[in-house]
Design an enzyme around this catalytic site. Structure first.
Site, PDB file in Angstrom:
ATOM      1  N   PRO A 196     -36.753  38.635 -14.468  1.00  0.00           N
ATOM      2  CA  PRO A 196     -36.675  37.053 -15.050  1.00  0.00           C
ATOM      3  C   PRO A 196     -36.446  36.552 -16.854  1.00  0.00           C
ATOM      4  O   PRO A 196     -38.462  37.403 -17.129  1.00  0.00           O
ATOM      5  CB  PRO A 196     -37.309  36.246 -14.653  1.00  0.00           C
ATOM      6  CG  PRO A 196     -37.538  36.724 -12.942  1.00  0.00           C
ATOM      7  CD  PRO A 196     -37.431  38.437 -13.681  1.00  0.00           C
ATOM      8  N   ASN A 197     -36.131  36.224 -17.780  1.00  0.00           N
ATOM      9  CA  ASN A 197     -36.362  35.868 -19.128  1.00  0.00           C
ATOM     10  C   ASN A 197     -36.252  37.618 -19.630  1.00  0.00           C
ATOM     11  O   ASN A 197     -36.527  36.562 -20.642  1.00  0.00           O
ATOM     12  CB  ASN A 197     -37.573  35.023 -19.043  1.00  0.00           C
ATOM     13  CG  ASN A 197     -38.022  33.778 -17.853  1.00  0.00           C
ATOM     14  OD1 ASN A 197     -36.505  32.773 -18.812  1.00  0.00           O
ATOM     15  ND2 ASN A 197     -39.054  33.558 -16.802  1.00  0.00           N
ATOM     16  N   ARG A 255     -38.288  33.429 -26.673  1.00  0.00           N
ATOM     17  CA  ARG A 255     -38.729  33.421 -26.527  1.00  0.00           C
ATOM     18  C   ARG A 255     -40.287  33.793 -26.555  1.00  0.00           C
ATOM     19  O   ARG A 255     -40.560  35.338 -27.077  1.00  0.00           O
ATOM     20  CB  ARG A 255     -38.633  34.222 -25.027  1.00  0.00           C
ATOM     21  CG  ARG A 255     -39.506  35.404 -24.193  1.00  0.00           C
ATOM     22  CD  ARG A 255     -39.204  35.939 -23.288  1.00  0.00           C
ATOM     23  NE  ARG A 255     -40.121  35.372 -21.827  1.00  0.00           N
ATOM     24  CZ  ARG A 255     -40.706  36.342 -20.969  1.00  0.00           C
ATOM     25  NH1 ARG A 255     -40.247  37.111 -20.761  1.00  0.00           N
ATOM     26  NH2 ARG A 255     -41.491  35.303 -20.319  1.00  0.00           N
ATOM     27  N   TYR A 282     -44.775  38.384 -27.219  1.00  0.00           N
ATOM     28  CA  TYR A 282     -43.589  39.473 -27.086  1.00  0.00           C
ATOM     29  C   TYR A 282     -43.179  40.067 -28.060  1.00  0.00           C
ATOM     30  O   TYR A 282     -42.148  41.020 -28.192  1.00  0.00           O
ATOM     31  CB  TYR A 282     -42.745  39.003 -25.892  1.00  0.00           C
ATOM     32  CG  TYR A 282     -43.131  38.449 -24.488  1.00  0.00           C
ATOM     33  CD1 TYR A 282     -43.568  39.014 -23.949  1.00  0.00           C
ATOM     34  CD2 TYR A 282     -42.985  36.770 -24.653  1.00  0.00           C
ATOM     35  CE1 TYR A 282     -44.283  39.131 -23.269  1.00  0.00           C
ATOM     36  CE2 TYR A 282     -43.525  36.760 -23.046  1.00  0.00           C
ATOM     37  CZ  TYR A 282     -44.469  37.467 -22.038  1.00  0.00           C
ATOM     38  OH  TYR A 282     -44.769  37.168 -21.046  1.00  0.00           O
ATOM     39  N   ASN A 332     -39.334  46.284 -15.492  1.00  0.00           N
ATOM     40  CA  ASN A 332     -40.253  45.230 -16.330  1.00  0.00           C
ATOM     41  C   ASN A 332     -40.136  44.576 -14.555  1.00  0.00           C
ATOM     42  O   ASN A 332     -38.824  43.910 -15.716  1.00  0.00           O
ATOM     43  CB  ASN A 332     -40.042  44.513 -17.844  1.00  0.00           C
ATOM     44  CG  ASN A 332     -40.912  43.603 -17.865  1.00  0.00           C
ATOM     45  OD1 ASN A 332     -41.864  43.397 -17.158  1.00  0.00           O
ATOM     46  ND2 ASN A 332     -41.747  43.809 -18.721  1.00  0.00           N
ATOM     47  N   ALA A 390     -42.254  38.378 -14.131  1.00  0.00           N
ATOM     48  CA  ALA A 390     -42.793  37.297 -13.674  1.00  0.00           C
ATOM     49  C   ALA A 390     -43.059  37.274 -12.518  1.00  0.00           C
ATOM     50  O   ALA A 390     -43.826  37.208 -12.108  1.00  0.00           O
ATOM     51  CB  ALA A 390     -42.603  36.040 -14.051  1.00  0.00           C
ATOM     52  N   HIS A 435     -46.210  39.107 -10.755  1.00  0.00           N
ATOM     53  CA  HIS A 435     -47.377  38.854  -9.729  1.00  0.00           C
ATOM     54  C   HIS A 435     -47.219  37.732  -8.763  1.00  0.00           C
ATOM     55  O   HIS A 435     -48.334  37.615  -7.590  1.00  0.00           O
ATOM     56  CB  HIS A 435     -48.128  37.341 -11.162  1.00  0.00           C
ATOM     57  CG  HIS A 435     -47.810  38.231 -11.921  1.00  0.00           C
ATOM     58  ND1 HIS A 435     -48.383  39.602 -12.758  1.00  0.00           N
ATOM     59  CD2 HIS A 435     -46.914  37.584 -13.696  1.00  0.00           C
ATOM     60  CE1 HIS A 435     -48.118  40.114 -14.039  1.00  0.00           C
ATOM     61  NE2 HIS A 435     -47.179  38.460 -14.789  1.00  0.00           N
ATOM     62  N   ASP A 474     -41.335  45.955  -1.694  1.00  0.00           N
ATOM     63  CA  ASP A 474     -41.360  46.237  -0.613  1.00  0.00           C
ATOM     64  C   ASP A 474     -40.409  48.014  -0.794  1.00  0.00           C
ATOM     65  O   ASP A 474     -40.149  48.481   0.038  1.00  0.00           O
ATOM     66  CB  ASP A 474     -41.145  45.734   0.730  1.00  0.00           C
ATOM     67  CG  ASP A 474     -42.435  45.441   1.586  1.00  0.00           C
ATOM     68  OD1 ASP A 474     -43.544  45.482   0.480  1.00  0.00           O
ATOM     69  OD2 ASP A 474     -41.821  44.187   1.734  1.00  0.00           O
ATOM     70  N   GLU A 505     -44.285  51.119 -14.468  1.00  0.00           N
ATOM     71  CA  GLU A 505     -44.251  49.088 -13.615  1.00  0.00           C
ATOM     72  C   GLU A 505     -44.385  49.261 -15.539  1.00  0.00           C
ATOM     73  O   GLU A 505     -45.085  50.018 -16.282  1.00  0.00           O
ATOM     74  CB  GLU A 505     -45.077  49.249 -13.502  1.00  0.00           C
ATOM     75  CG  GLU A 505     -45.402  47.380 -13.914  1.00  0.00           C
ATOM     76  CD  GLU A 505     -46.796  46.898 -12.623  1.00  0.00           C
ATOM     77  OE1 GLU A 505     -47.380  47.688 -12.103  1.00  0.00           O
ATOM     78  OE2 GLU A 505     -46.789  45.784 -13.177  1.00  0.00           O
ATOM     79  N   HIS A 535     -44.919  46.400 -19.451  1.00  0.00           N
ATOM     80  CA  HIS A 535     -44.793  45.476 -19.392  1.00  0.00           C
ATOM     81  C   HIS A 535     -45.299  45.242 -21.257  1.00  0.00           C
ATOM     82  O   HIS A 535     -46.225  46.367 -21.530  1.00  0.00           O
ATOM     83  CB  HIS A 535     -46.493  44.559 -18.922  1.00  0.00           C
ATOM     84  CG  HIS A 535     -46.028  44.340 -17.611  1.00  0.00           C
ATOM     85  ND1 HIS A 535     -45.230  43.184 -16.700  1.00  0.00           N
ATOM     86  CD2 HIS A 535     -46.426  44.906 -16.627  1.00  0.00           C
ATOM     87  CE1 HIS A 535     -45.461  43.933 -15.966  1.00  0.00           C
ATOM     88  NE2 HIS A 535     -46.409  44.830 -15.222  1.00  0.00           N
ATOM     89  N   SER A 565     -46.510  42.798 -23.651  1.00  0.00           N
ATOM     90  CA  SER A 565     -48.180  42.349 -23.261  1.00  0.00           C
ATOM     91  C   SER A 565     -49.462  42.814 -22.762  1.00  0.00           C
ATOM     92  O   SER A 565     -48.758  43.737 -21.445  1.00  0.00           O
ATOM     93  CB  SER A 565     -47.962  40.470 -22.937  1.00  0.00           C
ATOM     94  OG  SER A 565     -47.708  40.802 -21.899  1.00  0.00           O
ATOM     95  N   ARG A 623     -54.559  38.810 -21.074  1.00  0.00           N
ATOM     96  CA  ARG A 623     -53.406  37.505 -20.632  1.00  0.00           C
ATOM     97  C   ARG A 623     -54.439  36.094 -19.130  1.00  0.00           C
ATOM     98  O   ARG A 623     -56.005  36.272 -18.765  1.00  0.00           O
ATOM     99  CB  ARG A 623     -51.630  37.729 -20.310  1.00  0.00           C
ATOM    100  CG  ARG A 623     -52.035  38.289 -21.551  1.00  0.00           C
ATOM    101  CD  ARG A 623     -49.779  38.050 -21.731  1.00  0.00           C
ATOM    102  NE  ARG A 623     -49.187  37.093 -21.152  1.00  0.00           N
ATOM    103  CZ  ARG A 623     -48.180  36.618 -21.373  1.00  0.00           C
ATOM    104  NH1 ARG A 623     -47.560  37.773 -20.970  1.00  0.00           N
ATOM    105  NH2 ARG A 623     -47.946  35.308 -21.466  1.00  0.00           N
ATOM    106  N   ARG A 629     -51.842  36.569 -14.823  1.00  0.00           N
ATOM    107  CA  ARG A 629     -51.034  37.482 -14.488  1.00  0.00           C
ATOM    108  C   ARG A 629     -51.723  39.119 -14.958  1.00  0.00           C
ATOM    109  O   ARG A 629     -51.139  39.900 -14.609  1.00  0.00           O
ATOM    110  CB  ARG A 629     -50.793  37.680 -15.982  1.00  0.00           C
ATOM    111  CG  ARG A 629     -49.918  36.569 -16.199  1.00  0.00           C
ATOM    112  CD  ARG A 629     -49.974  36.745 -17.773  1.00  0.00           C
ATOM    113  NE  ARG A 629     -48.718  35.574 -18.251  1.00  0.00           N
ATOM    114  CZ  ARG A 629     -47.808  34.769 -18.065  1.00  0.00           C
ATOM    115  NH1 ARG A 629     -46.669  35.365 -17.812  1.00  0.00           N
ATOM    116  NH2 ARG A 629     -47.633  33.670 -18.763  1.00  0.00           N
TER     117      ARG A 629
HETATM  118  C1  DQA Z   1     -44.381  40.823 -18.777  1.00  0.00           C
HETATM  119  C2  DQA Z   1     -45.684  40.134 -18.471  1.00  0.00           C
HETATM  120  C3  DQA Z   1     -45.441  38.650 -17.344  1.00  0.00           C
HETATM  121  O1  DQA Z   1     -46.836  38.622 -16.936  1.00  0.00           O
HETATM  122  C4  DQA Z   1     -44.498  37.823 -17.799  1.00  0.00           C
HETATM  123  O2  DQA Z   1     -44.235  37.033 -16.805  1.00  0.00           O
HETATM  124  C5  DQA Z   1     -42.924  38.690 -18.629  1.00  0.00           C
HETATM  125  C6  DQA Z   1     -43.270  39.168 -19.482  1.00  0.00           C
HETATM  126  C7  DQA Z   1     -44.596  41.313 -19.986  1.00  0.00           C
HETATM  127  O3  DQA Z   1     -43.395  41.858 -20.402  1.00  0.00           O
HETATM  128  O4  DQA Z   1     -45.278  41.479 -21.276  1.00  0.00           O
HETATM  129  O5  DQA Z   1     -42.063  37.356 -18.571  1.00  0.00           O
HETATM  130  O6  DQA Z   1     -43.777  41.457 -17.608  1.00  0.00           O
END
Ligand code: DQA
Length: 158
Positions: A9-10, A17, A22, A73, A76, A79, A86, A97, A99, A101, A106, A110
């Site tokens: 998401p996002n 954003r 980011y 990635n 959100a 978390h 699963d 995995e 990220h 950031s 943080r 997170r």
């Molecule tokens: C993120 C870190 C997450 O906590 C956050 O919700 C994101 C981006 C990152 O790539 O740093 O949307 O996954």
């Protein structure tokens, strides 16, 4: 061998954003760089982004028989999502995995990843370069799988 890149998401809003966290790079630019690495390193690659947890679960399930590894990635959902955890555990594909950031410097909410325990490794905090590092790691995993396969074939031949 093929890697599936799954973006949560996002992440479609990268470049717009929270640039102070980011950075200015858009998702399409990150994907273009990953594609260039894949081409140069004999890997197939596919990209998927969704803002919906169930669609991400579906995509992970689809990877079975379709991909040899996953770079995710989960944003959100990292978390919160036991369903994504699963799904990764179910398909048993090597999963990295990622990220942008550093989630460990943080907010406290997170600092917990639901998916890390079922992943091969975690790369966090290097900006968009985290994705490049994940590609290098996936190439290494593929090398190891290919080496094991070659060894098994040689043993079969006797
Ligand atoms: C993120 C870190 C997450 O906590 C956050 O919700 C994101 C981006 C990152 O790539 O740093 O949307 O996954």
């Amino acid at each position: 061998m093929k890697v599936m890149v799954i973006q949560g998401p996002n992440l479609n809003m990268l470049g717009i954003r929270e640039q102070q966290i980011y950075g200015p790079m858009k998702l399409e630019e990150i994907h273009a760089q990953m594609k260039a690495f894949a081409d140069a390193n004999k890997m197939d690659i596919e990209f998927f982004q969704s803002n919906f947890e169930g669609e991400i679960v579906d995509k992970i399930q689809e990877c079975l028989g379709e991909a040899d590894g996953i770079i995710i990635n989960a944003a959100a959902l990292t978390h919160t999502s036991i369903a994504i955890r699963d799904a990764i555990a179910a398909v048993q594909l090597p999963t990295i995995e990622v990220h942008i950031s550093n989630i460990y410097r943080r907010e406290e909410f997170r600092q917990k990843s639901m998916i890390a325990p079922v992943c091969a490794g975690v790369i966090t905090g290097f900006g968009p370069f985290s994705y490049h590092l994940a590609m290098v790691a996936m190439r290494q995993i593929f090398n190891e799988i290919e080496a094991i396969k070659a060894q098994q074939e040689q043993q079969k031949r006797g």
